[in-house]
Design a protein around this motif. Structure first.
Motif, PDB file in Angstrom:
ATOM      1  N   LEU A   1       0.813  -1.219   0.000  1.00 25.23           N
ATOM      2  CA  LEU A   1       0.000   0.000   0.000  1.00 25.23           C
ATOM      3  C   LEU A   1       0.845   1.268   0.000  1.00 25.23           C
ATOM      4  O   LEU A   1       0.304   2.367  -0.094  1.00 25.23           O
TER       5      LEU A   1
ATOM      6  N   ASP B   1       0.661   3.797  -3.066  1.00 23.71           N
ATOM      7  CA  ASP B   1      -0.611   4.524  -3.095  1.00 23.71           C
ATOM      8  C   ASP B   1      -0.669   5.565  -1.984  1.00 23.71           C
ATOM      9  O   ASP B   1      -1.178   6.671  -2.193  1.00 23.71           O
ATOM     10  N   PHE B   2      -0.137   5.219  -0.805  1.00 25.80           N
ATOM     11  CA  PHE B   2      -0.176   6.196   0.281  1.00 25.80           C
ATOM     12  C   PHE B   2       0.766   7.359  -0.003  1.00 25.80           C
ATOM     13  O   PHE B   2       0.441   8.510   0.303  1.00 25.80           O
TER      14      PHE B   2
ATOM     15  N   ARG C   1       1.428   8.535  -2.916  1.00 26.10           N
ATOM     16  CA  ARG C   1       0.694   9.365  -3.879  1.00 26.10           C
ATOM     17  C   ARG C   1      -0.385  10.163  -3.163  1.00 26.10           C
ATOM     18  O   ARG C   1      -0.617  11.334  -3.486  1.00 26.10           O
ATOM     19  N   PHE C   2      -1.059   9.539  -2.183  1.00 28.46           N
ATOM     20  CA  PHE C   2      -2.065  10.262  -1.395  1.00 28.46           C
ATOM     21  C   PHE C   2      -1.429  11.465  -0.714  1.00 28.46           C
ATOM     22  O   PHE C   2      -1.983  12.570  -0.725  1.00 28.46           O
TER      23      PHE C   2
ATOM     24  N   ALA D   1      -6.398   8.608  -3.570  1.00 26.84           N
ATOM     25  CA  ALA D   1      -5.316   7.950  -4.309  1.00 26.84           C
ATOM     26  C   ALA D   1      -5.405   6.459  -4.030  1.00 26.84           C
ATOM     27  O   ALA D   1      -5.314   6.039  -2.867  1.00 26.84           O
ATOM     28  N   GLY D   2      -5.592   5.656  -5.072  1.00 32.97           N
ATOM     29  CA  GLY D   2      -5.751   4.225  -4.858  1.00 32.97           C
ATOM     30  C   GLY D   2      -6.885   3.972  -3.877  1.00 32.97           C
ATOM     31  O   GLY D   2      -7.969   4.552  -4.003  1.00 32.97           O
ATOM     32  N   PRO D   3      -6.639   3.148  -2.844  1.00 33.90           N
ATOM     33  CA  PRO D   3      -7.701   2.863  -1.879  1.00 33.90           C
ATOM     34  C   PRO D   3      -7.891   3.955  -0.831  1.00 33.90           C
ATOM     35  O   PRO D   3      -8.827   3.882  -0.028  1.00 33.90           O
TER      36      PRO D   3
ATOM     37  N   SER E   1      -8.846   7.395   0.833  1.00 32.89           N
ATOM     38  CA  SER E   1      -9.706   8.571   0.753  1.00 32.89           C
ATOM     39  C   SER E   1     -10.258   8.815   2.148  1.00 32.89           C
ATOM     40  O   SER E   1     -10.219   7.947   3.011  1.00 32.89           O
TER      41      SER E   1
ATOM     42  N   THR F   1     -10.964   3.969   5.064  1.00 36.59           N
ATOM     43  CA  THR F   1     -10.628   3.037   3.981  1.00 36.59           C
ATOM     44  C   THR F   1     -10.346   1.618   4.458  1.00 36.59           C
ATOM     45  O   THR F   1     -10.276   0.699   3.650  1.00 36.59           O
TER      46      THR F   1
END
Length: 274
Positions: free
Chosen positions: A55, A58-59, A61-62, A165-167, A169, A248
């Motif tokens: 993960l 994605d994190f 990117r978040f 971003a990915g999962p 939010s 999430t």
């Protein structure tokens, strides 16, 4: 509230500890528990989010899409509890006074040491903390009520959605400090110089406009009085990842407990943009 103890477990009044290495060692041996506000003045403290490697991209990117609440100042290699850029002897598993362990988005434990749940696939993110800009506000003579009252800063979940971003939010989380209008303007000017630790406020006044129904009832921290001649001023907060994790529901995650930060060797002055 901050608590410090000597080697025999007795209160020892170490709240004036100024060396970040000494603070981390005291945390590591259980001599400091609770909030870290006021320790190692002049040094950056950080929020924590630990996630499995699967993960981590994605994190990251978040965080990139949401730099106000999630400014990344340190990142570990998978399975490595050291982050040399933040402290030569730093161990992310032991050097925070209190952690939060999450499973499927539920808070399941609040240990003072996470070695027993550490895994080789975990990646630690350290995010900038408002303690750095608070020091700049204090140095400029601006009063901070939660510090004067000896309480935690009030923190609220808002109706403002973070960029997904990915999962990942969820809602933006903010911290609040009351100021008279002229001081609020000065606070904006000062904190704008510190984008790596949340930067300028995201909202001023009208808490209901960002989904805060009762400013006297924060979701985290402690309430403080907002006087009739004052405006509530809201900054993005590093507790945001905890609200995102709850929303999430990743299978496993670790964060810091609000107010219990990682004390680093970085100087606050190094983070000033101007």
């Amino acid at each position: 509230m901050l608590q410090t103890k000597d080697a025999d477990g007795r209160p020892d009044g170490q709240a004036a500890l100024t060396d970040p290495v000494a603070v981390r060692h005291a945390v590591r041996r259980g001599a400091i528990t609770g909030q870290t506000a006021g320790l190692a003045r002049g040094h950056v403290q950080g929020n924590l989010a630990i996630l499995p490697k699967a993960l981590a991209a994605d994190f990251l990117r978040f965080c990139t899409l949401n730099p106000k609440p999630c400014p990344v100042i340190g990142l570990s290699e998978p399975g490595n509890p050291a982050i040399p850029a933040l402290g030569a002897d730093l161990d992310i598993r032991t050097d925070i006074p209190q952690y939060r362990v999450w499973r499927d988005g539920e808070l399941v434990d609040e240990p003072t040491d996470i070695r027993s749940v550490w895994r080789e696939d975990l990646v630690a993110f350290v995010l900038g903390c408002s303690f750095s800009f608070e020091e700049a506000l204090i140095e400029d003579g601006l009063p901070l009520r939660h510090i004067a009252c000896g309480t935690g800063v009030p923190v609220y979940r808002t109706s403002i959605a973070c960029a997904p971003a990915g999962p990942f939010s969820g809602p933006l989380v903010v911290s609040m400090r009351p100021f008279r209008p002229a001081d609020a303007i000065r606070a904006v000017q000062i904190t704008s110089r510190f984008p790596s630790v949340h930067g300028a406020p995201v909202h001023i006044g009208l808490p209901e406009a960002i989904g805060i129904a009762d400013i006297a009832r924060p979701d985290y921290g402690d309430p403080v009085e907002v006087k009739p001649d004052e405006l509530p001023v809201f900054w993005a907060c590093g507790v945001t990842p905890q609200a995102v994790i709850a929303a999430t529901r990743p299978a496993f995650a670790i964060t810091h407990a609000p107010g219990a930060m990682l004390v680093t060797d970085l100087k606050n002055s190094r983070l000033a943009a101007l």
